[in-house]
Design a protein around this motif. Structure first.
Motif, short mmCIF file in Angstrom:
data_model
loop_
_atom_site.label_atom_id
_atom_site.label_comp_id
_atom_site.label_asym_id
_atom_site.label_seq_id
_atom_site.Cartn_x
_atom_site.Cartn_y
_atom_site.Cartn_z
N GLU A 20 12.53 9.42 -3.05
CA GLU A 20 11.45 8.75 -3.78
C GLU A 20 10.49 8.05 -2.83
O GLU A 20 9.27 8.20 -2.94
N PHE A 21 11.01 7.29 -1.88
CA PHE A 21 10.17 6.57 -0.93
C PHE A 21 9.34 7.53 -0.09
O PHE A 21 8.12 7.39 0.02
N LYS A 24 6.91 9.81 -2.48
CA LYS A 24 5.91 9.11 -3.30
C LYS A 24 5.07 8.13 -2.49
O LYS A 24 3.87 8.01 -2.73
N LYS A 25 5.66 7.43 -1.55
CA LYS A 25 4.91 6.41 -0.80
C LYS A 25 4.29 6.95 0.48
O LYS A 25 3.23 6.50 0.88
N LEU A 26 4.97 7.90 1.13
CA LEU A 26 4.43 8.45 2.37
C LEU A 26 3.87 9.86 2.20
O LEU A 26 3.37 10.45 3.15
N HIS A 27 4.01 10.41 1.00
CA HIS A 27 3.49 11.75 0.68
C HIS A 27 4.18 12.86 1.45
O HIS A 27 3.62 13.94 1.64
N ASP A 93 -3.76 3.39 1.91
CA ASP A 93 -2.89 3.95 0.88
C ASP A 93 -1.50 3.31 0.93
O ASP A 93 -0.93 2.96 -0.11
N MET A 94 -0.97 3.16 2.12
CA MET A 94 0.36 2.57 2.28
C MET A 94 0.37 1.11 1.83
O MET A 94 1.30 0.67 1.14
N LYS A 97 0.53 0.82 -1.82
CA LYS A 97 1.84 1.19 -2.37
C LYS A 97 2.92 0.17 -2.01
O LYS A 97 4.11 0.40 -2.26
N ILE A 99 3.88 -0.94 1.04
CA ILE A 99 4.60 -0.78 2.30
C ILE A 99 4.27 -1.96 3.20
O ILE A 99 3.11 -2.35 3.34
N ASP A 118 10.13 1.15 6.79
CA ASP A 118 10.47 2.03 5.68
C ASP A 118 11.30 1.23 4.66
O ASP A 118 11.48 0.02 4.82
N LEU A 119 11.81 1.88 3.65
CA LEU A 119 12.51 1.17 2.59
C LEU A 119 13.77 0.47 3.05
O LEU A 119 14.25 -0.45 2.39
#
Length: 140
Positions: A20-21, A24-27, A93-94, A97, A99, A118-119
């Motif tokens: 998911e991370f 969705k967050k880093l594409h 973008d990050m 979201k 980050i 990262d997560l």
């Protein structure tokens, strides 16, 4: 002789939250997610968009000694380096979201760089290398 690094293993707590991370967050692209019943684990590979090089193997910690390294695989140093063709697009973008960046963007001799987590807390460089950088020359 031709050799290449194919995967870098990143120890994660949970496959699905990591997928998911990264997607969705880093594409990143989910390249593979294959269940391996004989080992009761999954082979999960992700890759940055447009990348044709090294991928990341999301490896779920399966032992207590592995769990201790989730988010700290490199002893607190920047561990992975994500190059982009548009630093400010990806940085904005990050941020949007959620980050966390632990070092603000900075112009360096080799390009623009900022450090994010990262997560799990692993530190990454987001960077845009200058065209004359040796790595960029190798990609031409």
């Amino acid at each position: 002789m031709i050799q290449s690094i194919v995967h870098i293993a990143l120890v994660v707590r949970d496959y699905d939250e990591a997928i998911e991370f990264y997607t969705k967050k880093l594409h990143f692209t989910l390249v593979e997610d294959t269940y391996q019943p004989e080992q009761d684990k999954r082979w999960v590979v992700v890759s940055p968009p447009g990348s044709v090089g090294t991928t990341i193997l999301l490896a779920k910690a399966s032992k207590p000694e592995q769990e201790a390294f989730i988010g700290n695989q490199s002893g607190g140093r920047v561990f992975l380096f994500l190059n982009t063709d548009d630093f400010w697009r990806d940085y904005d973008d990050m941020i949007s979201k959620g980050i966390e960046f632990v070092r603000a963007p900075k112009e360096q001799s080799y390009g623009i760089v900022a450090v994010f987590k990262d997560l799990y807390g692993n530190q990454w460089d987001l960077l845009q290398l200058k065209e004359e950088h040796p790595l960029m020359q190798r990609m031409k």
